[in-house]
Design a protein around this motif. Structure first.
Motif, short mmCIF file in Angstrom:
data_model
loop_
_atom_site.label_atom_id
_atom_site.label_comp_id
_atom_site.label_asym_id
_atom_site.label_seq_id
_atom_site.Cartn_x
_atom_site.Cartn_y
_atom_site.Cartn_z
N THR A 59 0.77 -1.19 -0.18
CA THR A 59 0.03 -0.08 0.01
C THR A 59 0.72 1.17 0.04
O THR A 59 0.37 2.36 0.18
CB THR A 59 -1.03 0.04 1.17
OG1 THR A 59 -0.07 -0.13 2.39
CG2 THR A 59 -1.89 -1.08 1.28
N PRO A 81 -2.97 -6.16 -7.58
CA PRO A 81 -3.75 -4.73 -7.87
C PRO A 81 -4.12 -3.94 -6.87
O PRO A 81 -4.40 -2.85 -6.94
CB PRO A 81 -4.63 -5.10 -9.33
CG PRO A 81 -4.87 -6.51 -8.85
CD PRO A 81 -3.57 -7.16 -8.37
N ALA A 82 -4.94 -4.94 -5.86
CA ALA A 82 -5.62 -4.17 -4.84
C ALA A 82 -4.95 -3.27 -4.08
O ALA A 82 -5.35 -2.00 -3.75
CB ALA A 82 -6.43 -5.38 -3.87
N SER A 85 -4.24 0.02 -5.48
CA SER A 85 -5.33 1.18 -5.60
C SER A 85 -5.39 1.85 -4.35
O SER A 85 -5.51 3.01 -4.13
CB SER A 85 -6.89 0.40 -5.70
OG SER A 85 -7.76 1.20 -5.63
N THR A 86 -4.99 1.23 -3.08
CA THR A 86 -4.92 1.69 -1.89
C THR A 86 -3.84 2.56 -1.85
O THR A 86 -3.64 3.62 -1.26
CB THR A 86 -4.58 0.91 -0.79
OG1 THR A 86 -5.79 -0.21 -0.74
CG2 THR A 86 -4.75 1.31 0.62
N ARG A 88 -2.41 4.31 -4.27
CA ARG A 88 -2.89 5.79 -5.03
C ARG A 88 -3.58 6.51 -3.72
O ARG A 88 -3.57 7.76 -3.89
CB ARG A 88 -3.51 5.35 -6.22
CG ARG A 88 -2.88 4.62 -7.22
CD ARG A 88 -3.58 4.43 -8.61
NE ARG A 88 -2.86 3.87 -9.57
CZ ARG A 88 -2.72 2.50 -9.76
NH1 ARG A 88 -3.67 1.57 -9.16
NH2 ARG A 88 -2.07 1.84 -10.56
N LYS A 89 -4.40 6.04 -3.25
CA LYS A 89 -5.27 6.70 -2.24
C LYS A 89 -4.47 7.20 -0.94
O LYS A 89 -4.43 8.31 -0.71
CB LYS A 89 -6.38 5.88 -1.55
CG LYS A 89 -7.41 5.48 -2.79
CD LYS A 89 -8.30 4.48 -2.02
CE LYS A 89 -9.35 4.02 -3.00
NZ LYS A 89 -10.30 3.01 -2.42
N TRP A 102 2.70 3.92 -10.08
CA TRP A 102 2.44 2.64 -9.12
C TRP A 102 2.30 1.72 -10.51
O TRP A 102 1.55 1.98 -11.41
CB TRP A 102 1.06 2.94 -8.57
CG TRP A 102 1.33 3.79 -7.47
CD1 TRP A 102 0.61 5.07 -7.53
CD2 TRP A 102 1.92 3.61 -6.41
NE1 TRP A 102 0.75 5.76 -6.39
CE2 TRP A 102 1.69 5.03 -5.54
CE3 TRP A 102 2.55 2.88 -5.65
CZ2 TRP A 102 2.01 5.24 -4.20
CZ3 TRP A 102 3.10 3.04 -4.41
CH2 TRP A 102 2.84 4.32 -3.81
N ARG A 104 1.93 -2.49 -11.68
CA ARG A 104 1.51 -3.83 -11.51
C ARG A 104 2.68 -4.88 -12.23
O ARG A 104 2.58 -4.85 -13.46
CB ARG A 104 0.23 -4.31 -11.73
CG ARG A 104 -0.25 -5.68 -11.50
CD ARG A 104 -1.60 -5.88 -11.87
NE ARG A 104 -1.88 -7.23 -11.28
CZ ARG A 104 -2.89 -8.11 -11.84
NH1 ARG A 104 -3.84 -7.46 -12.73
NH2 ARG A 104 -3.28 -9.29 -11.46
#
Length: 207
Positions: A59, A81-82, A85-86, A88-89, A102, A104
């Protein structure tokens, strides 16, 4: 240069894994450990104006810690990928002025060939699960290929392995220190609410 404790406070907002995978040994790197590693790298001149690559970034804890210390660019790379996504947040929450890419990809087969001086930071799988011993070896192989210097977190008792690997691959361990790693209960095989283990951090200069 901001203090190590100030950096840890900035990284405290970095969220961990929503649905961690045991096979990838996905644990959130503690902000204090990340701050210690990044601060040490900064003091050695291994962050500012360089490319920093976080292999198995999860993350984004180490990548974002480095991004707060003035690198030229940061790349966070993970196979899942999960957590990307975190990450990026988390980048938006941290508010770094350094942009982070980021990506993958498999960190042990990283599609990287950075032209600039590159530092790798990483908290690879410890290989603590049966059948997954020395899962960190592939990460070290990538670090040896793409960077001039790397910082990596390993399980307690890894010194002989890390030093031997470095020596066999044109590298040299120049710094080593211990750090606490807090493991929360997040998998079925955990029998405690939390456990603090001793981790080891190594700085390796690659030829």
């Amino acid at each position: 240069m901001p203090t190590k404790s100030a950096l840890a406070q900035q990284l405290a907002v970095v969220a961990g894994f929503d649905d961690p995978r045991a096979d990838l040994e996905q644990y959130r790197t503690p902000p204090e450990l990340a701050a210690h590693l990044v601060h040490t790298a900064d003091l050695q001149g291994d962050v500012q104006d360089r490319t920093v690559v976080d292999l198995g970034c999860g993350t984004g804890m180490l990548a974002l810690g480095a991004a707060l210390r003035g690198p030229d660019t940061v790349v966070g790379l993970d196979i899942d990928p999960a957590p990307l996504s975190t990450a990026r947040k988390n980048e938006r929450k941290v508010g770094s002025t350094t942009s982070v890419s980021w990506v993958r990809a498999d960190a042990t087969r990283a599609p990287l060939c950075p032209p600039e001086e590159t530092t790798v930071v990483m908290n690879p799988p410890f290989g603590a699960q049966s059948g997954n011993e020395h899962a960190d070896r592939g990460f070290l192989e990538t670090a040896a290929e793409v960077s001039e210097v790397s910082y990596s977190v390993h399980n307690e008792g890894s010194r002989e392995f890390v030093e031997s690997f470095a020596a066999d691959n044109g590298g040299e361990v120049t710094h080593a220190f211990e750090a606490e790693f807090d493991l929360p209960r997040q998998f079925d095989f955990h029998d405690q609410e939390s456990q603090v283990i001793t981790a080891e951090v190594y700085r390796i200069v690659w030829d």
